[in-house]
Motif scaffolding. Structure first.
Motif, PDB file in Angstrom:
ATOM      1  N   UNK A 194       0.867  -1.183   0.000  1.00  0.00           N
ATOM      2  CA  UNK A 194       0.000   0.000   0.000  1.00  0.00           C
ATOM      3  C   UNK A 194       0.899   1.226   0.000  1.00  0.00           C
ATOM      4  N   UNK A 195       0.320   2.322  -0.470  1.00  0.00           N
ATOM      5  CA  UNK A 195       1.083   3.572  -0.480  1.00  0.00           C
ATOM      6  C   UNK A 195       0.646   4.443   0.699  1.00  0.00           C
TER       7      UNK A 195
ATOM      8  N   UNK B  28       7.614   3.206  -9.092  1.00  0.00           N
ATOM      9  CA  UNK B  28       6.897   3.026  -7.825  1.00  0.00           C
ATOM     10  C   UNK B  28       6.963   1.573  -7.362  1.00  0.00           C
TER      11      UNK B  28
ATOM     12  N   UNK C 115       1.262   1.039 -16.822  1.00  0.00           N
ATOM     13  CA  UNK C 115       2.097   1.938 -16.021  1.00  0.00           C
ATOM     14  C   UNK C 115       3.073   2.664 -16.951  1.00  0.00           C
ATOM     15  N   UNK C 116       3.300   3.936 -16.688  1.00  0.00           N
ATOM     16  CA  UNK C 116       4.202   4.733 -17.512  1.00  0.00           C
ATOM     17  C   UNK C 116       5.450   5.086 -16.717  1.00  0.00           C
TER      18      UNK C 116
ATOM     19  N   UNK D 236       5.174   6.579 -13.287  1.00  0.00           N
ATOM     20  CA  UNK D 236       4.290   5.957 -12.306  1.00  0.00           C
ATOM     21  C   UNK D 236       2.821   6.293 -12.516  1.00  0.00           C
ATOM     22  N   UNK D 237       2.491   7.141 -13.493  1.00  0.00           N
ATOM     23  CA  UNK D 237       1.081   7.324 -13.842  1.00  0.00           C
ATOM     24  C   UNK D 237       0.699   6.219 -14.828  1.00  0.00           C
ATOM     25  N   UNK D 238      -0.568   6.252 -15.236  1.00  0.00           N
ATOM     26  CA  UNK D 238      -1.063   5.151 -16.072  1.00  0.00           C
ATOM     27  C   UNK D 238      -1.656   5.668 -17.368  1.00  0.00           C
TER      28      UNK D 238
ATOM     29  N   UNK E 242      -3.524   9.437 -12.961  1.00  0.00           N
ATOM     30  CA  UNK E 242      -3.008   9.048 -11.644  1.00  0.00           C
ATOM     31  C   UNK E 242      -3.723   7.796 -11.165  1.00  0.00           C
ATOM     32  N   UNK E 243      -3.001   6.991 -10.394  1.00  0.00           N
ATOM     33  CA  UNK E 243      -3.599   5.727  -9.985  1.00  0.00           C
ATOM     34  C   UNK E 243      -4.877   5.943  -9.192  1.00  0.00           C
ATOM     35  N   UNK E 244      -4.882   6.984  -8.376  1.00  0.00           N
ATOM     36  CA  UNK E 244      -6.070   7.258  -7.562  1.00  0.00           C
ATOM     37  C   UNK E 244      -7.296   7.501  -8.435  1.00  0.00           C
TER      38      UNK E 244
ATOM     39  N   UNK F 237      -5.869  -0.917  -3.794  1.00  0.00           N
ATOM     40  CA  UNK F 237      -4.647  -0.398  -4.406  1.00  0.00           C
ATOM     41  C   UNK F 237      -4.797   1.053  -4.865  1.00  0.00           C
ATOM     42  N   UNK F 238      -6.050   1.493  -5.132  1.00  0.00           N
ATOM     43  CA  UNK F 238      -6.220   2.825  -5.700  1.00  0.00           C
ATOM     44  C   UNK F 238      -6.166   3.938  -4.645  1.00  0.00           C
ATOM     45  N   UNK F 239      -6.446   3.594  -3.395  1.00  0.00           N
ATOM     46  CA  UNK F 239      -6.431   4.634  -2.371  1.00  0.00           C
ATOM     47  C   UNK F 239      -5.106   4.617  -1.622  1.00  0.00           C
ATOM     48  N   UNK F 240      -4.747   5.787  -1.143  1.00  0.00           N
ATOM     49  CA  UNK F 240      -3.527   5.868  -0.354  1.00  0.00           C
ATOM     50  C   UNK F 240      -3.871   5.827   1.127  1.00  0.00           C
TER      51      UNK F 240
END
Lengths: 140, 815
Positions: free
Chosen positions: A19-20, A52, B562-563, B566-568, B613-615, B804-807
Motif C-alpha cells: 500500500x502507499x 513506484x 504503467x508509464x 508511475x502514472x497510467x 493518476x492511480x487514484x 490499491x487505488x487509495x492511499x
C-alpha cells in the motif's frame, strides 16, 4: 525518540502486495507485506529510474520494480547484484496487528528525492503538477 | 553444531566450481579440504593454449587465487596427490602421509592424457599437453630447439601445434586418421582446415602411423619413425591423441568405473552415496564430458545436493565445438557426419574457404558442421537443442537466421562485426566490450554467468542470441549451452513445458500447490515465474483455477498501463476501431475532468489517455463508460481494420464488420503474450494484416488467414495459413488457432516464436486437417471466455483489489 504512529492494519495490505502511504511532503512511502506476514517500509521509488516499488511483484523478501524489473531487497532497500543503488528505508513495526511507522521519519526522511516525470510537462518545462516538483533537501 | 567435513580430491575447474556453488548456498555447512596434485591454485585449463601461443600469461589464467582459499577458510594441500581412500574409516591419505577424514568426498580427478604405447615414449622431450608443467616445458623447448612434432590432429593437438609455431618452432602434425579433427568435422571441412593451417606454415603427415620414437645418446628424442619406414626429425614430441578419465584412485577404492567414475543424476557415485564425482573423471549416463559448460552444470547439481537441498538433477548436455586458433572459424555440433536415415543440405565453396553442412532427421536439425563462416553456429545450435521442426524454414535454413525475415534487433549475425563500444543489450546499456571483458577476466562460460555479472540479456531477452554468440567466440570452443532445457527461472530446474504438463497431468489448481509439487526452491517464486504459473493455471483450468492478482504484472493488476513516471495510460475498447460521437464526447469530458495531459491515437486504432493518476483510475473507467481495452495485458488487444467494402472503392469484403465480430468474440482472452489481429478488406492490406498474430485479408472469393506475424522486437511477416469462405469460418479458424496457442504456448512467447518452436505443420494438422479437433478448440475458447468479467466494470468478479487505488494516510489514522 521515536514517535510511532499507526498507519493501518496488517490485513489492509494484500499478502505479497503493498500500500502507499501519503506524506504531507515528499514521495509516498510503500508498506509491503510478504508471504510470511512480515511488513517492510521503503520510499516508493526505485533507485534505478524512480519506479513506484509499491506496484511491483513481491516475493521472498524482495520486490521487483514494475518499470524495469530491478530486484530491491525489502529489508535494506538495496538492489540485488549486479544492479546497484539503494532506496531509503523507513522504520516499521507491527503491534497487535497494527502497522506502525515513525512519524518523525515520515515528516523528514528523504524529502530531497523526487518522483520521476513524464509527459509534456517534463519535456517542455511547463508548470506541472505540484507533486512533480523537485523539493528542497531537508536536513535529518 | 560441529561442521561436517568435505574433502575434495583434485583442484581443477569442475571441482572448484562445485565448491563455489556450495559456498553460495550453504557457506557454513562444511569444513572444506582440497587436495591438488599440481602446485598451483585453481586455474583455467582452457586458456593454456593462449598461454602457449604467448597471448596470455600464466598469472592471468588463475581462477581462484591463494587468497580465495584463505578467505573462504578452505585448507588447500597443493602439490599433494591423494593415493588412498579408506571408505570404511572415511579417511583419505596423500603421498606424503597427510590424512584427512571426511563426511562427504568429492572426486574431481579429471583426466589423463593418453600416451601412445610405443618404444621411446619415455625419452626426454616427449610430453603430453595437459597442464601448466607441460605448457612450460613447451615454452622452454621453443627457446632451445627448432623442430617439433605434434602427434594428434584433434582439437588439442592443433592448438598445441599453433602455439609452438607462434613460438617460432618448425612444427609438423602427425595424424593417423584420414582428415583433421575427425571427431568434430567431416572430410571436406577437415581438409579445408588443413589447407588454411598449411598456409600459416604448419606441416601435416596425414595417415602416418607412429612406430617408435628415436632417441640420441643424451636420452633426448631426435625423431619419429613410422610404420612405412619413413622418418622425421624432432627435438620435441607432443602427444595429443586423447584423454582418459582418471579413475585410478576410484578403482583402487572399489568404486564402480566404466569409462569414468559412474555417477547418477545427482552426481553421487553409484557405489557410495557419500562420494560425489564431477568433471572429466565422471561418467554420467555413459558420457564423460570434456567441455566446461556441462561440467559447471554438474557442479551446480552436486553443490545443491551437498548443501542438503536435495533438489536438481543433471540430465546431460548437448555440446558444440569451436577451435581456438585465432582467425579460423569452424563450428560443429550434434550428428554432423550424417548417416542412415538422415538428409543433408550442403553448401560448398572451396575457393572462398566456406563450407556448411546441415544434417536433418525426421524434419529436425540433428547436426551441423560449419567452416569459414560460423556466424550462424549459435542459431543452428539453438535449433538443435530445441529439437524444433524445421519443415517450414527448410528452404532458407542454409542461409542462417538473418534470412528468416527481417533481422530486426535480434542480430544473430552482427556479433562478430560489432565494435567493442557497440551496445548489445539495449535494456541495460551493456556494450560488447563490457561483455567480452567480463568473460575474459572473470572466466565466464555460460549465459547465466554473463547475465549475473553484466546484466546483458537479463531483461527483455531480445539480445540473448547475440550474447550467446559473443560468449561462443570469446570463451571459445568450451562454450556449449548446457543444460538442454531452459528452466523457467532460478527458482526451479523445470522448463516451461514441464510445468504446463505437470499442471495438466496432476490437476494442479493453485500456485502454492504447483510450487510444492514441482519442488520450487523459493517460498513464493519470483517476478518471472509467478506470472507464468498464474497464466498456466487459469488457461489450463478455466473457471476452476483462481486468478492470483499478486502474481500479475502491475498493468494487469490495475488494468491500465504503467508509464515511466508511475502514472497510467487508459485505452478504452473500440470494437473494430469504430467509435461514436457519444463515446468521443465522454472521452473528451474525462480528459478535462481528470486533467489528463496527453491524448494519443495508438498503432492499433484506439485512443490512449496518458498520465492518469492511480487514484483516478477507477473513476476514469467509470466515467468513460466503455469496455476495458485490455491494452495493458497479455491478452487480446485490438483487431485493426480498414474501412472495407462499405466505403472503400477497392474493398472486396466488409472488413470492419469482420473486425468487430472477431473482437467481440475474442475480447477478454488472456494469452501467453499480447495478441493483435487485423482485418483488411482487400490485398492492398491497409490494416497491415501481414504483421499480426492473426491477419485476415479479404479477397473476392472469401478470406485469407495469416498467422504468426509480429511487429515487435523482431519484425516477422505472418505465414499463410489457409483460405476460408465465410465469416463464421474466419471466427472458428482464428479462434481455434489462438486457443491452441493459449494451450501450448509458453508464457511470454509470441505466436511467431510458438510457431517456430512447434512448426506450422503441427498447427495445420491440429486445425486444418482435424475437423473435430478444430471445433473442440473453438468451443474450449468460448467456454473459457464465457462470463469472463470486464475488469473495469465488474471489479469484484475480476478480483480487482480496489484498495490499491487509495492511499493510506498517517494523519487520518490518528484522528
Amino acid at each position: 525518540m521515536s514517535d510511532w504512529t499507526v498507519i493501518c492494519r496488517v490485513d489492509d495490505i494484500p499478502v505479497l502486495g503493498a500500500r502507499r502511504v501519503a506524506r504531507p511532503r515528499g514521495v509516498d512511502v510503500a508498506v509491503f507485506r510478504n508471504g510470511e506476514d512480515q511488513v517492510f517500509a521503503l520510499l516508493d521509488r526505485c533507485p534505478h529510474k524512480g519506479g513506484p516499488l509499491s506496484q511491483g511483484i513481491v516475493f521472498g523478501t524482495s520486490v521487483a520494480c514494475p518499470l524495469h524489473n530491478q530486484t530491491i531487497g525489502l529489508d535494506d532497500g538495496c538492489a540485488k547484484a549486479p544492479d546497484e543503488g539503494c532506496t531509503p528505508t523507513f522504520a516499521c513495526r507491527v503491534e497487535d496487528g497494527n502497522v506502525l511507522l515513525d512519524a518523525g521519519e515520515l515528516a523528514t526522511r528523504a524529502l530531497d528525492l523526487a518522483a520521476p516525470r513524464a509527459g509534456p510537462t517534463a519535456s517542455r518545462g511547463a508548470v506541472g503538477d505540484a507533486t512533480f516538483e523537485v523539493q528542497a533537501p531537508h536536513g535529518e | 553444531m560441529k561442521k561436517m567435513k568435505l574433502v575434495m580430491i583434485g583442484n581443477g575447474m569442475a571441482g572448484v566450481r562445485t565448491i563455489e556453488e556450495l559456498l553460495k548456498i550453504a557457506p557454513e555447512l562444511y569444513d572444506i579440504t582440497v587436495f591438488g596434485a599440481e602446485p598451483h591454485p585453481n586455474y583455467n585449463r582452457i586458456l593454456l593454449s593462449p598461454v602457449l601461443a604467448g597471448e596470455q600469461t600464466l598469472d592471468e589464467i588463475v581462477l581462484n587465487s591463494w587468497e580465495w582459499y584463505e578467505q573462504n577458510r578452505i585448507r588447500l594441500h597443493a602439490g599433494r596427490k591423494v593415493v588412498e581412500i579408506d571408505r570404511v574409516r572415511r579417511v583419505v591419505r596423500a603421498d606424503d602421509g597427510t590424512e584427512e577424514p571426511y563426511d562427504r568426498l568429492l572426486l574431481c580427478t579429471g583426466s589423463n592424457p593418453f600416451i601412445l604405447p610405443v618404444p621411446g615414449k619415455d625419452l626426454q622431450g616427449v610430453i603430453a599437453y595437459r597442464d601448466i608443467a607441460d605448457t612450460n616445458t613447451m615454452i622452454e623447448a621453443a627457446t632451445k630447439y627448432r623442430k617439433a612434432v605434434v602427434i594428434g590432429g584433434g582439437l588439442l593437438g592443433l592448438e598445441a601445434a599453433n602455439g609452438l609455431m607462434k613460438r617460432g618452432m618448425d612444427v609438423s602434425v602427425v595424424h593417423v586418421m584420414p582428415w583433421l579433427m575427425e571427431r568434430q568435422l567431416d572430410d571436406v571441412a577437415g581438409k579445408l582446415l588443413q589447407k588454411s593451417l598449411e598456409e600459416r606454415g604448419l606441416k601435416f603427415l596425414i595417415g602416418a602411423q607412429t612406430q617408435e620414437l628415436v632417441g640420441g645418446d643424451d636420452g633426448r628424442v631426435t625423431g619419429i619413425r613410422f610404420k612405412d619406414g619413413t622418418q622425421v626429425d624432432a627435438d620435441l614430441v607432443v602427444m595429443a591423441v586423447g584423454i582418459r578419465p582418471n579413475t585410478e584412485l576410484a578403482e583402487k577404492a572399489r568404486l564402480h568405473c566404466n569409462r569414468g567414475i559412474v555417477v547418477n543424476d545427482t552426481m553421487q557415485t553409484v557405489t557410495d552415496a557419500r562420494i560425489y564425482s564431477v568433471g572429466e573423471c565422471a561418467a554420467h549416463r555413459g558420457i564423460a564430458y570434456g567441455l566446461v559448460a556441462p561440467l559447471f552444470e554438474q557442479a551446480k547439481v552436486a553443490a545443491n545436493h551437498l548443501a542438503q537441498f536435495g533438489i536438481g538433477r543433471y540430465t546431460g548436455s548437448l555440446t558444440s565445438t569451436k577451435l581456438k586458433v585465432t582467425g579460423i572459424d569452424l563450428f560443429s555440433a550434434g550428428e554432423f557426419m550424417g548417416g542412415e536415415g538422415t538428409e543433408q543440405i550442403v553448401m560448398s565453396d572451396p575457393f572462398g574457404g566456406v563450407y556448411k553442412k546441415l544434417v536433418i532427421k525426421d524434419d529436425k536439425l540433428v547436426g551441423a558442421c560449419l567452416y569459414g563462416d560460423t556466424v550462424d553456429g549459435s542459431y543452428y545450435f539453438k535449433l538443435l537443442r530445441e529439437g524444433r521442426k524445421i519443415g517450414d524454414i527448410r528452404d532458407r535454413l542454409m542461409f542462417g537466421e538473418s534470412n528468416l525475415g527481417d533481422a530486426g534487433h535480434q542480430g544473430q549475425n552482427r556479433a562478430a562485426a560489432m565494435a567493442d563500444a557497440d551496445e548489445v543489450c539495449g535494456c541495460n546499456g551493456v556494450s560488447k566490450g563490457a561483455i567480452c571483458k567480463a568473460i575474459k577476466e572473470k572466466g565466464l562460460f555460460t549465459l547465466d554467468d554473463v547475465r549475473k555479472h553484466t546484466k546483458a540479456s537479463a531483461s527483455c531477452g531480445s539480445c540473448t542470441g547475440l550474447v550467446e554468440q559473443i560468449i561462443m567466440f570469446t570463451a571459445g570452443g568450451d562454450y556449449s549451452a548446457a543444460p538442454k532445457k531452459k528452466a523457467v527461472c532460478g527458482c526451479t530446474d523445470h522448463g516451461h513445458q514441464a510445468v504446463r504438463d505437470a499442471i495438466r497431468a496432476n490437476r494442479l489448481l493453485t500456485i502454492p500447490d504447483t510450487m510444492r509439487f514441482l519442488e520450487w526452491r523459493t517460498p513464493n517464486g519470483c517476478a518471472t515465474c509467478r506470472p507464468a504459473l498464474n497464466y498456466y493455471l487459469i488457461s489450463t483450468w478455466p473457471k476452476e483455477a483462481r486468478d492470483d492478482p499478486q502474481s500479475r504484472y502491475i498493468n494487469e493488476r490495475s488494468h491500465a498501463n504503467i508509464q515511466k513516471d508511475g502514472t497510467y495510460s487508459v485505452i478504452p475498447r473500440m470494437w473494430g476501431g469504430e467509435t461514436t460521437a457519444d463515446e468521443l464526447r465522454r472521452i473528451a469530458d474525462v480528459v478535462d475532468k481528470y486533467r489528463i495531459p496527453t491524448v494519443k491515437v495508438t498503432g492499433g486504432q484506439r485512443i490512449d489517455l496518458l498520465g492518469v493518476k492511480k487514484e483516478d483510475l477507477s473513476n476514469v473507467w467509470k466515467d468513460i463508460g466503455m469496455p476495458s481495452g485490455h491494452a495493458y495485458a497479455k491478452a487480446l488487444r485490438t483487431v485493426k481494420t480498414c474501412v472495407g467494402s462499405e466505403w472503400c472503392r477497392f474493398g472486396t469484403q466488409d472488413s470492419t464488420q469482420m473486425g468487430k465480430d472477431l473482437e467481440r468474440a475474442l475480447w477478454r482472452m488472456y494469452a501467453p503474450h499480447k495478441v493483435k489481429l487485423a482485418v483488411s478488406g482487400c490485398p492492398r492490406n491497409c490494416a497491415e494484416s501481414g504483421i499480426k498474430d492473426v491477419g485476415v485479408i479479404g479477397v473476392d472469393s472469401g478470406w485469407e488467414l495469416y498467422v504468426g506475424g509480429n511487429g515487435g522486437i523482431k519484425t516477422e511477416a505472418g505465414q499463410f495459413f489457409c483460405k476460408v469462405r465465410t465469416s463464421a469460418e474466419v471466427l472458428e479458424y482464428s479462434g481455434a488457432f489462438l486457443q491452441l496457442y493459449r494451450e501450448e504456448g509458453w508464457y511470454l512467447e509470441r505466436t511467431v516464436h510458438y510457431l517456430q518452436r512447434v512448426g506450422l505443420d503441427h498447427v495445420k494438422a491440429r486445425i486444418l486437417d482435424d475437423h473435430e479437433g478444430r471445433q473442440a478448440l473453438w468451443e474450449r475458447l468460448q467456454f473459457s471466455l464465457d462470463g469472463e468479467p470486464d475488469p473495469w466494470f465488474e471489479q469484484r468478479e475480476a478480483l480487482v483489489d480496489t484498495r490499491q487505488f487509495s492511499k493510506l494516510d498517517a494523519a487520518a489514522q490518528e484522528a
